[in-house]
Design an enzyme around this catalytic site. Structure first.
Site, mmCIF file in Angstrom:
data_model
loop_
_atom_site.group_PDB
_atom_site.id
_atom_site.type_symbol
_atom_site.label_atom_id
_atom_site.label_comp_id
_atom_site.label_asym_id
_atom_site.label_seq_id
_atom_site.Cartn_x
_atom_site.Cartn_y
_atom_site.Cartn_z
ATOM 1 N N LYS A 100 5.369 4.216 -9.982
ATOM 2 C CA LYS A 100 4.043 4.229 -9.350
ATOM 3 C C LYS A 100 2.923 4.041 -10.380
ATOM 4 O O LYS A 100 1.961 3.316 -10.105
ATOM 5 C CB LYS A 100 3.869 5.540 -8.570
ATOM 6 C CG LYS A 100 4.799 5.585 -7.344
ATOM 7 C CD LYS A 100 4.890 6.974 -6.748
ATOM 8 C CE LYS A 100 5.744 7.014 -5.505
ATOM 9 N NZ LYS A 100 6.046 8.387 -5.067
ATOM 10 N N GLU A 146 0.825 -1.218 0.000
ATOM 11 C CA GLU A 146 0.000 0.000 0.000
ATOM 12 C C GLU A 146 0.860 1.269 0.000
ATOM 13 O O GLU A 146 0.513 2.283 -0.621
ATOM 14 C CB GLU A 146 -0.920 -0.004 1.228
ATOM 15 C CG GLU A 146 -1.860 1.166 1.349
ATOM 16 C CD GLU A 146 -2.878 1.260 0.218
ATOM 17 O OE1 GLU A 146 -3.719 0.367 0.104
ATOM 18 O OE2 GLU A 146 -2.812 2.234 -0.548
ATOM 19 N N ASP A 203 10.478 7.793 -10.322
ATOM 20 C CA ASP A 203 9.650 7.411 -9.175
ATOM 21 C C ASP A 203 8.169 7.412 -9.573
ATOM 22 O O ASP A 203 7.434 6.454 -9.287
ATOM 23 C CB ASP A 203 9.923 8.389 -8.017
ATOM 24 C CG ASP A 203 9.092 8.076 -6.794
ATOM 25 O OD1 ASP A 203 9.427 7.127 -6.077
ATOM 26 O OD2 ASP A 203 8.088 8.783 -6.570
HETATM 27 N N1 HSE Z 1 10.414 10.543 -3.109
HETATM 28 C C1 HSE Z 1 9.059 10.103 -3.147
HETATM 29 C C2 HSE Z 1 8.178 11.319 -3.428
HETATM 30 C C3 HSE Z 1 8.713 9.489 -1.828
HETATM 31 O O1 HSE Z 1 8.683 12.436 -3.364
HETATM 32 O O2 HSE Z 1 7.012 11.173 -3.749
HETATM 33 C C4 HSE Z 1 7.408 8.794 -1.795
HETATM 34 O O3 HSE Z 1 7.340 7.748 -2.706
#
Ligand code: HSE
Length: 406
Positions: free
Chosen positions: A203, A127, A199
């Site tokens: 996701k 999650e 990142d």
């Molecule tokens: N570095 C990520 C962000 C942390 O700034 O969203 C959370 O996944």
């Protein structure tokens, strides 16, 4: 109360230490909700923490955890896809459920790890890997399960949203805003993954796999970060009532394939995503039955992320004897469609005069900003594909090119 459930945390960094703190601080109501005492038994780290209240739980050898039959749940907050993958596989094979915040690992090896968990009758829960503290994985896989998902679109990275917000609201340079984000503990250790969009890419791969049922690999998703966004672009966006936001999108195509990408967009200040500022994330999901649903909250930071990890620990603890599985099918070339077919309006900033722009594009919506250099021209196009806009730009010196979200 049932028998105690023992937990081991791998990696005592920002998220791992947050998990230990939440488990300790809220243990009374956590135990009541789970109907079993949840005990933190080990913390694996290469370092010692003699001054930490959890210092006596530190071990340096993963096999201590792997070989302890009392450990039911392993929390992996190491990050990366190397040692974290090895320890996750070993924990699952040893019959322990694994909970993680590691989006790189889930985006890259999720199908394999979920299959391994199922094979060994344990859970692999993640999650916290998307949206920090925002509940999104469970709602998407359970509450929206009756829908055919048509599109997921979100601000998925807190660091870049923070940087863009500080550029927009305080006129800070990109570098100064990034330094602030790092001081606040939002950025990854290596901020490249945030600012280059990797990142957010991981996701959207995870959300896309959950929504569309097949693994989507990061290298199948065209990804552009925010390093090319300038204060000039911020000013032009403002001039047309829009803000620049880094969006991850996954859109179901008529043939069933998924068009997924990450890129900066100009979005209306009136759009709900346009009002999402600082480190906050927001994800909109469009389902054929439910219509549009939006999830909003703190997308990064120690305690919000720990909140999601501990919820997974509680879920795994409740289901020690009756595992429940999140699953998706394998990836492949038939899963992802090229983004080139996706039409949108475009924002263009070019070193060209207005006549040259008109000759290439016909009628466009020109934008103005104070202090623009003489030859700088910015405008919004009508709807077209990327290859169409690129071919019209062939004779012009392009400075910025971003999609406009309708
Ligand atoms: N570095 C990520 C962000 C942390 O700034 O969203 C959370 O996944």
């Amino acid at each position: 109360m049932d028998m105690a459930v023992n937990v081991a945390i791998l990696g005592f960094g920002t998220v791992g230490s947050g998990v230990a703190e939440v488990l300790a601080k809220n243990h009374t109501h956590i135990d009541e909700k789970v109907h079993a005492p949840i005990r933190l038994k080990y913390i694996l780290d290469v370092r010692d923490f003699p001054d930490s209240p959890f210092g006596d739980k530190i071990v340096h050898d993963f096999s201590v955890i792997e070989n302890d039959p009392e450990v039911d749940i392993v929390v992996e907050t190491i990050g990366g896809a190397k040692i974290a993958r090895e320890f996750t596989e070993r924990a699952l094979k040893a019959g322990k459920s694994v909970v993680t915040s590691n989006k790189e690992l889930v985006a890259t090896w999720g199908y394999d790890l979920l299959s391994l968990a199922k094979e060994h009758g344990v859970s692999y829960l993640f999650e916290a890997s998307v949206g920090g503290g925002i509940p999104i994985i469970r709602p998407l896989s359970r509450c929206l399960a009756a829908n055919e998902i048509e599109e997921i679109c979100g601000i998925l990275n807190g660091t870049t949203n923070y940087i863009l917000t500080r550029m927009i609201k305080a006129g800070l340079s990109f570098e100064a805003a990034l330094a602030e984000a790092q001081q606040n503990g939002y950025a990854e250790k290596d901020p490249t993954a945030d600012i280059e969009g990797d990142d957010a890419c991981r996701k959207i791969c995870i959300l896309g796999a959950l929504a569309f049922g097949r693994h989507i690999y990061p290298d199948q998703v065209p990804t552009e970060g925010i390093t090319r966004v300038t204060l000039a672009d911020v000013a032009y966006a403002d001039a047309c009532g829009r803000k620049i936001k880094l969006l991850g999108r996954a859109i179901r195509q008529a043939d069933g394939r998924v068009c997924a990408y990450v890129a900066p967009h100009l979005i209306s200040s009136e759009d709900p995503l346009g009002g999402v500022e600082d480190v906050f994330n927001a994800i909109t999901v469009r389902g054929d039955a439910v219509g549009d649903v939006m999830f909003y909250g703190r997308g990064a930071g120690k305690m919000p992320t720990a909140s999601a990890v501990v919820a997974d620990v509680m879920d795994a603890a409740r289901h020690i004897k009756s595992m429940k599985y999140v699953a998706w099918g394998p990836g492949g070339d038939d899963v992802v469609a090229p983004t080139d077919g996706l039409e949108s309006a475009w924002y263009v900033r070019a070193s060209a005069d207005a006549d040259a722009v008109r000759a290439a594009f016909g009628d466009v919506n020109f934008l103005a900003r104070a202090g623009a250099p003489a030859k700088e021209t910015a405008f919004l196009t009508g709807p077209m594909t990327r290859s169409q806009v690129e071919s019209k730009l062939a004779g012009l010196e392009k400075l910025s090119l971003f999609r406009v979200l309708d």
